[in-house]
Structures are given as structure tokens and as C-alpha cells.
Scaffold this active site. Structure first.
Site, short mmCIF file in Angstrom:
data_model
loop_
_atom_site.label_atom_id
_atom_site.label_comp_id
_atom_site.label_asym_id
_atom_site.label_seq_id
_atom_site.Cartn_x
_atom_site.Cartn_y
_atom_site.Cartn_z
N CYS A 16 0.83 -1.20 0.00
CA CYS A 16 0.00 0.00 0.00
C CYS A 16 0.87 1.26 0.00
O CYS A 16 1.51 1.56 -1.00
CB CYS A 16 -1.01 -0.02 1.14
SG CYS A 16 -2.35 1.18 0.92
N HIS A 76 -3.85 -5.11 0.25
CA HIS A 76 -3.38 -5.60 1.55
C HIS A 76 -3.42 -7.12 1.63
O HIS A 76 -4.46 -7.70 1.96
CB HIS A 76 -4.21 -4.99 2.68
CG HIS A 76 -3.93 -3.55 2.90
ND1 HIS A 76 -2.89 -3.09 3.69
CD2 HIS A 76 -4.52 -2.43 2.39
CE1 HIS A 76 -2.87 -1.77 3.69
NE2 HIS A 76 -3.84 -1.35 2.90
N GLU A 135 -2.19 -8.92 3.86
CA GLU A 135 -2.18 -9.37 5.25
C GLU A 135 -3.56 -9.52 5.87
O GLU A 135 -3.70 -10.05 6.97
CB GLU A 135 -1.33 -8.41 6.11
CG GLU A 135 -1.93 -7.04 6.36
CD GLU A 135 -1.67 -6.03 5.26
OE1 GLU A 135 -1.82 -4.82 5.54
OE2 GLU A 135 -1.35 -6.42 4.12
#
Length: 194
Positions: A80, A167, A169
């Protein structure tokens, strides 16, 4: 493997740490003000975390990320704001997104080697950003795109630097854990050959 997560103030930095812990990586979060000389002999890779929605355009907020990119002789994975900063560092322009993304995006993967190894060509990812990279920087290649954000992921042609706008994660991103495992594998291979 020892991989540090550089904290750029992102809301999900701890999740990047958690995924790497789950993958049995020796990991810790470090402030982005940490001098490169303090970590250069300790780590096998760095993750440049996300930040607040426009942090990549605020040079002070990104601390020593530029120094890490310039001096690292090990793999780097920008996420990001980490991607935005990386691309701007290499000469690309940033600007307000035509479609600011705070939701799921349908990602089209253009290259399934390296960071996207073993991942289907079309997946759903989670994005959260106001700004976006307006073009692929010189020396890089586009490896993922979407209908709402043309530059979703890039790879450096000459160094092990990877960057994604979304993202990996968070649980809403399909195959996100696999992307982290791929980065761990890249770091392990790099360590063996350098």
C-alpha cells in the site's frame, strides 16, 4: 529467516507481523526512523508497511524508507503506502485515485512467478487507499492490475523489490498468506545465493 516490518503507521502493520510469525519467521516491527546501519546485518528481508491513506506523499511520515530502498542488498516487499513510496522513489507519479478503494477489488495477476507463485490469475483482494501510482516506474514491470486501479502490483527488473497496492495481510485478500510465503521463499533463496 529474519524479516522486519517497517512501521509506516498503517492500521494493519501488526497483521503483517502476525502472518510472518505464523509462517515461522523471526519477525519484529521496527519504527521507520530506525537507521539502516542498525538493521543491515540482521535481516534477510524488509516489508514496508502501509500507512494512513495519503502517507506516501508526506516524505517525513515515511521516515527512512528511501534509505532502506537505496542501501538494501536483500529483498523488499512494499505494501500500500509502501508501494506508493517505492514507486515514487523510482520516479513514478502519485495522485488521487479515480476510484479510491476501500473495499474488495478483483485482481488480475499478469505474472505468476515470484510474489504470485502458485496463485490463480484472478483473485479478490482488499484495498484501502485514496492515492494511487499513476504509472510503472522505469526499471519495473506491471505484475497485477484491476479495473479500478491500473497499477496494483509491480516488480523491479534488476533487484528483488516487489510492491502491491492492496493488503495481502488481511483475511479478505485471497491467497494473501501465500504471497507472504512466496516473499519468505524469495528471501531464503536470495540468502543462499548472495
Amino acid at each position: 529467516m529474519k524479516i522486519y516490518v517497517v512501521d509506516n503507521g498503517g492500521q494493519w502493520t501488526h497483521r503483517e507481523w502476525r502472518v510472518l510469525r505464523y509462517l515461522d519467521v523471526d519477525v519484529k516491527i521496527i519504527p521507520n526512523t530506525t537507521p539502516f546501519d542498525e538493521i543491515k546485518d540482521e535481516v534477510d528481508g524488509l516489508i514496508l508497511s502501509g500507512g494512513s491513506p495519503s502517507v506516501a506523499t508526506e516524505a517525513d511520515a515515511m521516515g527512512n524508507n528511501g534509505e532502506y530502498i537505496d542501501k538494501a542488498d536483500f529483498p523488499i516487499f512494499g505494501i500500500c503506502a509502501g508501494m506508493q513510496f517505492t514507486c515514487e522513489h523510482f520516479g513514478s507519479k502519485l495522485g488521487p485515485a479515480q476510484n479510491p478503494e476501500f473495499s474488495k477489488v478483483d485482481l488480475k495477476i499478469l505474472d505468476d512467478s515470484d510474489i504470485f507463485k502458485g496463485i490463480p490469475s484472478e483473485i479478490t483482494a482488499w484495498a484501502s487507499h485514496n492515492d494511487e501510482v499513476k504509472g510503472v516506474p522505469d526499471g519495473f514491470e506491471l505484475i497485477a492490475t484491476s479495473s479500478t486501479c491500473p497499477v496494483e502490483a509491480v516488480r523491479c527488473k534488476t533487484r528483488p523489490i516487489y510492491a502491491v497496492q492492496f493488503h495481502p495481510e488481511v483475511e479478505h485478500t485471497e491467497y494473501g498468506e501465500q504471497m507472504f510465503q512466496n516473499f519468505v521463499d524469495i528471501c531464503a533463496e536470495w540468502k543462499k545465493t548472495h
